[in-house]
Design a protein around this motif. Structure first.
Motif, PDB file in Angstrom:
ATOM      1  N   PHE A   1      -4.892   1.074   5.833  1.00 28.81           N
ATOM      2  CA  PHE A   1      -3.845   1.824   5.347  1.00 28.81           C
ATOM      3  C   PHE A   1      -4.939   3.243   3.617  1.00 28.81           C
ATOM      4  O   PHE A   1      -4.366   3.169   2.785  1.00 28.81           O
ATOM      5  N   THR A   2      -5.445   3.613   3.937  1.00 27.26           N
ATOM      6  CA  THR A   2      -6.423   4.796   3.456  1.00 27.26           C
ATOM      7  C   THR A   2      -5.277   6.241   3.810  1.00 27.26           C
ATOM      8  O   THR A   2      -4.174   5.906   4.128  1.00 27.26           O
ATOM      9  N   LYS A   3      -5.036   6.798   2.361  1.00 30.03           N
ATOM     10  CA  LYS A   3      -4.800   7.834   2.326  1.00 30.03           C
ATOM     11  C   LYS A   3      -5.299   9.199   2.365  1.00 30.03           C
ATOM     12  O   LYS A   3      -4.926  10.062   1.594  1.00 30.03           O
TER      13      LYS A   3
ATOM     14  N   ASN B   1      -0.870  17.409   8.305  1.00 33.71           N
ATOM     15  CA  ASN B   1       0.057  17.668   7.946  1.00 33.71           C
ATOM     16  C   ASN B   1       0.490  15.723   7.663  1.00 33.71           C
ATOM     17  O   ASN B   1       1.812  15.707   7.766  1.00 33.71           O
ATOM     18  N   GLU B   2      -0.231  14.751   9.147  1.00 31.79           N
ATOM     19  CA  GLU B   2       0.058  13.384   8.926  1.00 31.79           C
ATOM     20  C   GLU B   2      -1.246  12.520   8.126  1.00 31.79           C
ATOM     21  O   GLU B   2      -2.027  12.960   7.886  1.00 31.79           O
ATOM     22  N   SER B   3      -0.066  11.695   7.466  1.00 36.11           N
ATOM     23  CA  SER B   3      -1.227  10.869   6.584  1.00 36.11           C
ATOM     24  C   SER B   3      -1.832   9.720   7.595  1.00 36.11           C
ATOM     25  O   SER B   3      -1.344   9.470   8.700  1.00 36.11           O
ATOM     26  N   ILE B   4      -2.721   9.538   7.534  1.00 37.47           N
ATOM     27  CA  ILE B   4      -3.884   8.576   8.350  1.00 37.47           C
ATOM     28  C   ILE B   4      -4.553   8.034   7.547  1.00 37.47           C
ATOM     29  O   ILE B   4      -4.871   7.750   6.204  1.00 37.47           O
TER      30      ILE B   4
ATOM     31  N   PHE C   1       1.105  -1.178   0.447  1.00 37.50           N
ATOM     32  CA  PHE C   1       0.151   0.216  -0.128  1.00 37.50           C
ATOM     33  C   PHE C   1       1.182   1.264   0.069  1.00 37.50           C
ATOM     34  O   PHE C   1       0.647   2.695  -0.029  1.00 37.50           O
ATOM     35  N   GLU C   2       2.339   1.130  -0.323  1.00 32.98           N
ATOM     36  CA  GLU C   2       3.201   2.341  -0.174  1.00 32.98           C
ATOM     37  C   GLU C   2       2.838   3.533   0.853  1.00 32.98           C
ATOM     38  O   GLU C   2       2.928   5.128   0.406  1.00 32.98           O
ATOM     39  N   ASP C   3       2.504   3.308   1.841  1.00 32.32           N
ATOM     40  CA  ASP C   3       2.442   3.752   2.879  1.00 32.32           C
ATOM     41  C   ASP C   3       3.167   3.948   3.476  1.00 32.32           C
ATOM     42  O   ASP C   3       3.886   3.524   4.203  1.00 32.32           O
ATOM     43  N   SER C   4       2.991   6.013   3.997  1.00 31.42           N
ATOM     44  CA  SER C   4       4.640   6.251   4.459  1.00 31.42           C
ATOM     45  C   SER C   4       4.214   7.238   5.627  1.00 31.42           C
ATOM     46  O   SER C   4       4.960   7.803   6.350  1.00 31.42           O
ATOM     47  N   THR C   5       3.435   6.495   6.524  1.00 31.93           N
ATOM     48  CA  THR C   5       2.683   7.044   7.734  1.00 31.93           C
ATOM     49  C   THR C   5       4.182   7.446   8.482  1.00 31.93           C
ATOM     50  O   THR C   5       4.153   6.318   8.616  1.00 31.93           O
TER      51      THR C   5
END
Length: 155
Positions: A145-147, A152-155, A79-83
């Motif tokens: 893994f929602t975008k 300014n922070e991914s959730i 999911f290429e999540d960069s959180t």
């Protein structure tokens, strides 16, 4: 070529690109799933066959080992999540909750499979794994893994 034709071609190309990305994501999830399942099965059968734990305890240990690997690989690669930061704690909680649901489902599936379908622990384990993976993919993709962006922070 007029602008409406260019626009239609662009929309068509974007739609194909989107479908290819969705397919690639599903392929990545499946590869990670094979790795997780290998870890899960190995730990399960060591616990069940060598350590002689019952099937429920063996399932908990195997599933947990696969789950840890799953979070790391799905977050980073599928999911290429960069959180980063505090928001990752929320994702870990959502991921754990999803997997607790899947774990309980898999334990029930093992028991029902052995009771009604086959006494084979392998067949029961395979059916339980397939059910759990379906639930996991849907919840990972649309909940864990929602975008979305917040502060300014991914959730």
């Amino acid at each position: 070529m007029n602008m409406s034709n260019v626009s239609l071609k662009r929309k068509f190309i974007l739609k194909i690109h989107s479908k290819v990305n969705q397919l690639l994501e599903l392929v990545k999830f499946s590869i990670v799933g094979v790795i997780n399942t290998t870890i899960d099965f190995a730990v399960f059968f060591v616990c069940y066959s060598i350590l002689h734990f019952n099937s429920s305890f063996s399932q908990v240990f195997g599933y947990t080992a696969g789950m840890v690997n799953s979070f790391l690989m799905n977050k980073k690669w599928t999911f290429e999540d960069s959180t980063k930061g505090r928001i990752i704690i929320l994702k870990v909680v959502k991921f754990a909750f999803t997997n607790i649901i899947s774990l309980l489902l898999s334990i029930v599936m093992i028991k029902l499979s052995r009771l009604y379908l086959s006494n084979s622990i392998l067949i029961a384990k395979i059916l339980a794994t397939l059910c759990a993976q379906g639930v996991n993919y849907i919840l990972y993709k649309f909940w864990v893994f929602t975008k979305m962006e917040t502060n300014n922070e991914s959730i």
